[in-house]
Write a protein that holds these residues in place. Sequence first.
Motif, PDB file in Angstrom:
ATOM      1  N   GLU A 259       0.827  -1.212   0.000  1.00 26.34           N
ATOM      2  CA  GLU A 259       0.000   0.000   0.000  1.00 26.34           C
ATOM      3  C   GLU A 259       0.860   1.261   0.000  1.00 26.34           C
ATOM      4  O   GLU A 259       0.581   2.206  -0.728  1.00 26.34           O
ATOM      5  CB  GLU A 259      -0.960   0.024   1.198  1.00 26.34           C
ATOM      6  N   ASN A 260       1.909   1.303   0.840  1.00 24.26           N
ATOM      7  CA  ASN A 260       2.658   2.557   0.928  1.00 24.26           C
ATOM      8  C   ASN A 260       3.826   2.629  -0.049  1.00 24.26           C
ATOM      9  O   ASN A 260       4.471   3.673  -0.157  1.00 24.26           O
ATOM     10  CB  ASN A 260       3.105   2.834   2.369  1.00 24.26           C
ATOM     11  N   SER A 261       4.110   1.538  -0.761  1.00 25.00           N
ATOM     12  CA  SER A 261       5.274   1.563  -1.653  1.00 25.00           C
ATOM     13  C   SER A 261       4.963   1.182  -3.094  1.00 25.00           C
ATOM     14  O   SER A 261       5.765   1.466  -3.985  1.00 25.00           O
ATOM     15  CB  SER A 261       6.358   0.612  -1.116  1.00 25.00           C
ATOM     16  N   ALA A 262       3.840   0.544  -3.336  1.00 23.53           N
ATOM     17  CA  ALA A 262       3.518   0.148  -4.708  1.00 23.53           C
ATOM     18  C   ALA A 262       2.016   0.229  -4.948  1.00 23.53           C
ATOM     19  O   ALA A 262       1.471  -0.551  -5.743  1.00 23.53           O
ATOM     20  CB  ALA A 262       4.049  -1.250  -4.991  1.00 23.53           C
TER      21      ALA A 262
ATOM     22  N   VAL B 184       5.925  -2.204 -17.242  1.00 28.32           N
ATOM     23  CA  VAL B 184       7.138  -1.955 -16.452  1.00 28.32           C
ATOM     24  C   VAL B 184       6.769  -0.851 -15.460  1.00 28.32           C
ATOM     25  O   VAL B 184       6.332   0.239 -15.860  1.00 28.32           O
ATOM     26  CB  VAL B 184       8.316  -1.532 -17.348  1.00 28.32           C
ATOM     27  N   ALA B 185       6.904  -1.146 -14.169  1.00 31.69           N
ATOM     28  CA  ALA B 185       6.473  -0.220 -13.111  1.00 31.69           C
ATOM     29  C   ALA B 185       7.658   0.126 -12.228  1.00 31.69           C
ATOM     30  O   ALA B 185       8.345  -0.770 -11.723  1.00 31.69           O
ATOM     31  CB  ALA B 185       5.372  -0.873 -12.267  1.00 31.69           C
ATOM     32  N   VAL B 186       7.895   1.431 -12.052  1.00 29.10           N
ATOM     33  CA  VAL B 186       9.085   1.880 -11.309  1.00 29.10           C
ATOM     34  C   VAL B 186       8.700   2.997 -10.355  1.00 29.10           C
ATOM     35  O   VAL B 186       7.941   3.908 -10.719  1.00 29.10           O
ATOM     36  CB  VAL B 186      10.164   2.387 -12.298  1.00 29.10           C
ATOM     37  N   ARG B 187       9.222   2.932  -9.135  1.00 32.96           N
ATOM     38  CA  ARG B 187       9.005   4.019  -8.155  1.00 32.96           C
ATOM     39  C   ARG B 187      10.336   4.335  -7.483  1.00 32.96           C
ATOM     40  O   ARG B 187      11.062   3.414  -7.078  1.00 32.96           O
ATOM     41  CB  ARG B 187       7.988   3.579  -7.112  1.00 32.96           C
ATOM     42  N   ASP B 188      10.655   5.621  -7.412  1.00 29.31           N
ATOM     43  CA  ASP B 188      11.895   6.039  -6.751  1.00 29.31           C
ATOM     44  C   ASP B 188      11.670   7.311  -5.957  1.00 29.31           C
ATOM     45  O   ASP B 188      10.927   8.206  -6.371  1.00 29.31           O
ATOM     46  CB  ASP B 188      13.009   6.297  -7.778  1.00 29.31           C
TER      47      ASP B 188
ATOM     48  N   VAL C 161       3.475   6.047 -21.205  1.00 26.28           N
ATOM     49  CA  VAL C 161       3.965   6.167 -19.821  1.00 26.28           C
ATOM     50  C   VAL C 161       2.920   6.909 -18.989  1.00 26.28           C
ATOM     51  O   VAL C 161       2.522   8.032 -19.338  1.00 26.28           O
ATOM     52  CB  VAL C 161       5.300   6.946 -19.764  1.00 26.28           C
ATOM     53  N   THR C 162       2.479   6.294 -17.897  1.00 27.06           N
ATOM     54  CA  THR C 162       1.555   6.969 -16.981  1.00 27.06           C
ATOM     55  C   THR C 162       2.337   7.380 -15.738  1.00 27.06           C
ATOM     56  O   THR C 162       2.747   6.516 -14.949  1.00 27.06           O
ATOM     57  CB  THR C 162       0.388   6.043 -16.574  1.00 27.06           C
ATOM     58  N   PRO C 163       2.558   8.692 -15.551  1.00 19.65           N
ATOM     59  CA  PRO C 163       3.327   9.138 -14.382  1.00 19.65           C
ATOM     60  C   PRO C 163       2.408   9.435 -13.194  1.00 19.65           C
ATOM     61  O   PRO C 163       1.260   9.835 -13.366  1.00 19.65           O
ATOM     62  CB  PRO C 163       3.980  10.427 -14.873  1.00 19.65           C
ATOM     63  N   SER C 164       2.937   9.249 -12.008  1.00 19.30           N
ATOM     64  CA  SER C 164       2.222   9.654 -10.795  1.00 19.30           C
ATOM     65  C   SER C 164       3.268   9.930  -9.722  1.00 19.30           C
ATOM     66  O   SER C 164       4.474   9.788  -9.957  1.00 19.30           O
ATOM     67  CB  SER C 164       1.230   8.570 -10.337  1.00 19.30           C
ATOM     68  N   ALA C 165       2.779  10.350  -8.566  1.00 13.70           N
ATOM     69  CA  ALA C 165       3.688  10.621  -7.442  1.00 13.70           C
ATOM     70  C   ALA C 165       2.969  10.264  -6.157  1.00 13.70           C
ATOM     71  O   ALA C 165       1.742  10.307  -6.088  1.00 13.70           O
ATOM     72  CB  ALA C 165       4.091  12.090  -7.423  1.00 13.70           C
ATOM     73  N   SER C 166       3.738   9.891  -5.161  1.00 14.55           N
ATOM     74  CA  SER C 166       3.144   9.617  -3.847  1.00 14.55           C
ATOM     75  C   SER C 166       4.198   9.892  -2.782  1.00 14.55           C
ATOM     76  O   SER C 166       5.386  10.009  -3.084  1.00 14.55           O
ATOM     77  CB  SER C 166       2.615   8.185  -3.764  1.00 14.55           C
ATOM     78  N   ILE C 167       3.730  10.001  -1.548  1.00 13.33           N
ATOM     79  CA  ILE C 167       4.602  10.517  -0.482  1.00 13.33           C
ATOM     80  C   ILE C 167       4.576   9.596   0.724  1.00 13.33           C
ATOM     81  O   ILE C 167       3.517   9.124   1.132  1.00 13.33           O
ATOM     82  CB  ILE C 167       4.118  11.935  -0.084  1.00 13.33           C
ATOM     83  N   TRP C 168       5.762   9.337   1.263  1.00 13.51           N
ATOM     84  CA  TRP C 168       5.837   8.739   2.598  1.00 13.51           C
ATOM     85  C   TRP C 168       5.855   9.896   3.598  1.00 13.51           C
ATOM     86  O   TRP C 168       6.580  10.889   3.391  1.00 13.51           O
ATOM     87  CB  TRP C 168       7.137   7.965   2.779  1.00 13.51           C
TER      88      TRP C 168
ATOM     89  N   PRO D 232       8.966  12.553  -1.081  1.00 20.26           N
ATOM     90  CA  PRO D 232       8.232  12.403  -2.344  1.00 20.26           C
ATOM     91  C   PRO D 232       8.846  11.308  -3.219  1.00 20.26           C
ATOM     92  O   PRO D 232      10.057  11.071  -3.192  1.00 20.26           O
ATOM     93  CB  PRO D 232       8.395  13.777  -2.998  1.00 20.26           C
ATOM     94  N   HIS D 233       7.961  10.660  -3.967  1.00 15.43           N
ATOM     95  CA  HIS D 233       8.398   9.611  -4.902  1.00 15.43           C
ATOM     96  C   HIS D 233       7.794   9.866  -6.276  1.00 15.43           C
ATOM     97  O   HIS D 233       6.611  10.193  -6.376  1.00 15.43           O
ATOM     98  CB  HIS D 233       7.913   8.233  -4.450  1.00 15.43           C
ATOM     99  N   GLY D 234       8.582   9.649  -7.302  1.00 18.21           N
ATOM    100  CA  GLY D 234       8.046   9.570  -8.652  1.00 18.21           C
ATOM    101  C   GLY D 234       7.679   8.116  -8.945  1.00 18.21           C
ATOM    102  O   GLY D 234       8.294   7.184  -8.406  1.00 18.21           O
ATOM    103  N   GLU D 235       6.671   7.952  -9.797  1.00 18.62           N
ATOM    104  CA  GLU D 235       6.215   6.606 -10.200  1.00 18.62           C
ATOM    105  C   GLU D 235       5.949   6.629 -11.696  1.00 18.62           C
ATOM    106  O   GLU D 235       5.444   7.633 -12.219  1.00 18.62           O
ATOM    107  CB  GLU D 235       4.908   6.246  -9.485  1.00 18.62           C
ATOM    108  N   ILE D 236       6.260   5.526 -12.368  1.00 11.86           N
ATOM    109  CA  ILE D 236       5.868   5.404 -13.783  1.00 11.86           C
ATOM    110  C   ILE D 236       5.313   4.007 -14.034  1.00 11.86           C
ATOM    111  O   ILE D 236       5.847   3.016 -13.539  1.00 11.86           O
ATOM    112  CB  ILE D 236       7.043   5.676 -14.758  1.00 11.86           C
ATOM    113  N   LEU D 237       4.233   3.986 -14.794  1.00 14.01           N
ATOM    114  CA  LEU D 237       3.671   2.722 -15.305  1.00 14.01           C
ATOM    115  C   LEU D 237       3.844   2.775 -16.811  1.00 14.01           C
ATOM    116  O   LEU D 237       3.236   3.621 -17.475  1.00 14.01           O
ATOM    117  CB  LEU D 237       2.181   2.643 -14.980  1.00 14.01           C
TER     118      LEU D 237
END
Length: 245
Positions: A2-5, A115-119, A170-177, A237-242
């Motif tokens: 939930e909090n990382s993917a 391909v799904a990446v979060r950093d 590419v579908t970009p998004s962002a999420s935060i810890w 903050p994290h960037g995410e791409i699908l």
Amino acid sequence: MENSAGYLVPFLRDGISVLDVGCGPGTITVEIGARVGDGRVVGVDSAAGVVGEAVRLAAERGAGNVAFEVADVGALPFPDGAFDVVHAHQVLQHVSDPVAALREMRRVARRGGIVAVRDADYGGMIWHPRPPEMEPWRDLYTAVAREAGGEPDAGRRLVSWARQAGFTDVTPSASIWCFATPQDRAWWSASWGGRMVRSDIADRVVAAGHATRADLDRVHAGWTAWAAADDGWFAVPHGEILCRT
Ligand SMILES: C[S@@+](CC[C@H](N)C(=O)[O-])C[C@H]1O[C@@H](n2cnc3c(N)ncnc32)[C@H](O)[C@@H]1O
């Protein structure tokens, strides 16, 4: 998951195959396994030690559909199109050629797969209060991370890297810890404050002459003071791409 993917969860279904690149101790990999039913999950990491930890975790959790092996993202030991989903969490920030890594991840994803990446993005991190002793931590970390060939401000660059790798969908998004409860502050402070005094990061900081051990002890004390503040708050903050393949 939930909090990382969380951005990947809607795409995990019974029966699919998933490759988790840079799986580390396998915590996310095992949770992916729980979401694909009779599908299969393979976790790979270039560090043999963490792969051993991941194997033990999967055995403890009874994750029979999850396997692990040692492999580098630059040369994945799988045929073209072997997986429905290829995932990497907090990995591309550490590799010297993230565009080549994304091309290799796309090679082993099937046509029509993901391909799904979060950093994380270190430059975007904000926190309060700001004990002065704590201040140097980010510059010290980013200096040694870049000297090792990584890019700590990876989150903001994921879309750019994906485009350079040839992805067009590419579908970009962002999420935060957010670390703000006493328990979360204690954990985050122990993690980063600890790394600033006892880790390969601390060793590299000292070896490169960026700071002394005494300097790092002060940084650690700053992290402890931040965690002890009742109003302590930290956002990552994290960037995410699908990416559709
Ligand atoms: C911050 S950890 C993330 C672990 C896991 N994905 C997670 O989020 O919990 C980064 C991991 O990437 C691995 N890694 C770094 N460079 C790699 C490479 N070139 N190929 C495969 N794994 C790599 C490291 O060994 C480490 O386990």
